[in-house]
Design a protein around this motif. Structure first.
Motif, PDB file in Angstrom:
ATOM      1  N   THR A 145       4.136  -0.771  11.403  1.00 24.53           N
ATOM      2  CA  THR A 145       3.581  -1.034  10.074  1.00 24.53           C
ATOM      3  C   THR A 145       4.564  -1.843   9.226  1.00 24.53           C
ATOM      4  OG1 THR A 145       4.495   0.995   9.131  1.00 24.53           O
ATOM      5  CG2 THR A 145       2.263   1.131  10.023  1.00 24.53           C
ATOM      6  N   LYS A 156      -3.832  -0.417  -0.142  1.00 26.71           N
ATOM      7  CA  LYS A 156      -3.102   0.463  -1.065  1.00 26.71           C
ATOM      8  C   LYS A 156      -3.077   1.884  -0.538  1.00 26.71           C
ATOM      9  CE  LYS A 156      -2.733   1.617  -5.949  1.00 26.71           C
ATOM     10  NZ  LYS A 156      -3.397   1.554  -7.252  1.00 26.71           N
ATOM     11  N   GLN A 157      -1.899   2.514  -0.631  1.00 23.17           N
ATOM     12  CA  GLN A 157      -1.713   3.892  -0.166  1.00 23.17           C
ATOM     13  C   GLN A 157      -1.895   4.871  -1.294  1.00 23.17           C
ATOM     14  OE1 GLN A 157      -1.234   4.263   3.300  1.00 23.17           O
ATOM     15  NE2 GLN A 157      -1.894   2.183   2.941  1.00 23.17           N
ATOM     16  N   THR A 189       5.094  -1.985   5.052  1.00 20.59           N
ATOM     17  CA  THR A 189       4.679  -1.422   3.776  1.00 20.59           C
ATOM     18  C   THR A 189       5.406  -2.153   2.665  1.00 20.59           C
ATOM     19  OG1 THR A 189       4.287   0.737   4.781  1.00 20.59           O
ATOM     20  CG2 THR A 189       4.479   0.667   2.377  1.00 20.59           C
ATOM     21  N   TYR A 244       6.387  -2.179  -1.198  1.00 19.10           N
ATOM     22  CA  TYR A 244       6.564  -1.299  -2.342  1.00 19.10           C
ATOM     23  C   TYR A 244       6.815  -2.157  -3.580  1.00 19.10           C
ATOM     24  CZ  TYR A 244       7.245   2.332   1.175  1.00 19.10           C
ATOM     25  OH  TYR A 244       7.079   3.195   2.223  1.00 19.10           O
ATOM     26  N   PHE A 282       1.497  -0.710  -0.441  1.00 16.13           N
ATOM     27  CA  PHE A 282       0.409  -1.267   0.360  1.00 16.13           C
ATOM     28  C   PHE A 282       0.911  -1.390   1.794  1.00 16.13           C
ATOM     29  CE2 PHE A 282      -0.429  -2.557  -3.915  1.00 16.13           C
ATOM     30  CZ  PHE A 282      -1.809  -2.688  -4.033  1.00 16.13           C
ATOM     31  N   THR A 283       0.075  -0.996   2.767  1.00 12.26           N
ATOM     32  CA  THR A 283       0.486  -1.005   4.169  1.00 12.26           C
ATOM     33  C   THR A 283      -0.411  -1.886   5.021  1.00 12.26           C
ATOM     34  OG1 THR A 283       1.424   1.205   3.983  1.00 12.26           O
ATOM     35  CG2 THR A 283       0.893   0.458   6.194  1.00 12.26           C
ATOM     36  N   THR A 317      -1.093  -2.427   9.035  1.00 15.13           N
ATOM     37  CA  THR A 317      -0.865  -1.774  10.317  1.00 15.13           C
ATOM     38  C   THR A 317      -1.043  -2.787  11.440  1.00 15.13           C
ATOM     39  OG1 THR A 317      -1.659   0.307   9.407  1.00 15.13           O
ATOM     40  CG2 THR A 317      -1.580   0.132  11.803  1.00 15.13           C
ATOM     41  N   TYR A 329      -3.273  -5.877   3.672  1.00 15.85           N
ATOM     42  CA  TYR A 329      -2.478  -4.785   3.127  1.00 15.85           C
ATOM     43  C   TYR A 329      -3.385  -3.882   2.293  1.00 15.85           C
ATOM     44  CZ  TYR A 329       1.753  -7.171   4.573  1.00 15.85           C
ATOM     45  OH  TYR A 329       2.742  -7.751   5.325  1.00 15.85           O
TER      46      TYR A 329
END
Length: 143
Positions: free
Chosen positions: A50, A142-143, A52, A54, A42-43, A45, A140
Motif C-alpha cells: 500500500t 480516504k481512510q 498511504t 497523510y 488516503f490509501t 492498494t 487513493y
C-alpha cells in the motif's frame, strides 16, 4: 535475610532499568505508517502493498509505502498542499511534490480534486511530473 534483601534490591533495579529502555524510543520519525497528527489519510492498494498519503495541519503531506512481502515501510514522497475549496472529502487542493526518497526535486503544482473521499494521482520521476484527476491513475481512498 540481608542476602535476600540485597538480591531483591538488585532484581528491582534491573527490572526498573529494563522498563526504562522499553518504555520509549529515541526515534521521532513516523515512517512506520502511524503518522500521528494527520488530518486525513488516503490509501492506494497495490498487489505488493500500500501507499498511504497523510495530510498534516502544517500544510505538508507524506506518502508512506508499505511492502509486507519485503518487510519494508518507508517514506516515498513528501510535499505541500493548500485547500483551495471544500475539504478532504469533497474539495480541491493545490498539491506539490518536493521530495522523493529523501532527495529534493521540483515538480509542478497541480490542482488535485477529491470527490467522495477519492482522488487519482500518479507521480513520475522522469520527467518530474504529477498527473491527477483521471480515473486511469492510482486511486487513493480516504481512510
Amino acid at each position: 535475610m540481608k542476602k535476600f534483601l540485597k538480591a531483591l534490591a538488585v532484581l528491582a533495579a534491573v527490572a526498573a532499568l529494563g522498563f526504562g529502555f522499553a518504555s520509549c524510543s529515541d526515534s521521532d520519525d513516523d515512517d512506520g505508517g502511524s503518522a500521528s497528527g494527520a488530518l486525513a489519510a488516503f490509501t492506494y492498494t497495490q498487489s505488493y502493498g500500500t501507499e498511504t498519503i497523510y495530510f498534516y495541519a502544517d500544510n505538508t503531506w507524506e506518502c508512506i509505502e508499505t511492502k509486507p512481502e519485503f518487510n519494508y515501510t518507508g517514506t516515498d514522497y513528501k510535499g505541500t498542499y493548500a485547500i483551495t475549496s471544500g475539504d478532504f472529502t469533497n474539495g480541491t487542493l493545490d498539491f506539490t511534490v518536493v521530495e522523493h526518497n529523501g532527495k529534493k526535486s521540483g515538480w509542478e503544482k497541480v490542482s488535485l480534486e477529491i470527490k467522495d473521499g477519492v482522488f487519482y494521482l500518479d507521480v513520475h520521476d522522469i520527467p518530474a511530473t504529477v498527473d491527477v484527476n483521471d480515473s486511469s491513475y492510482d486511486k487513493y481512498v480516504k481512510q
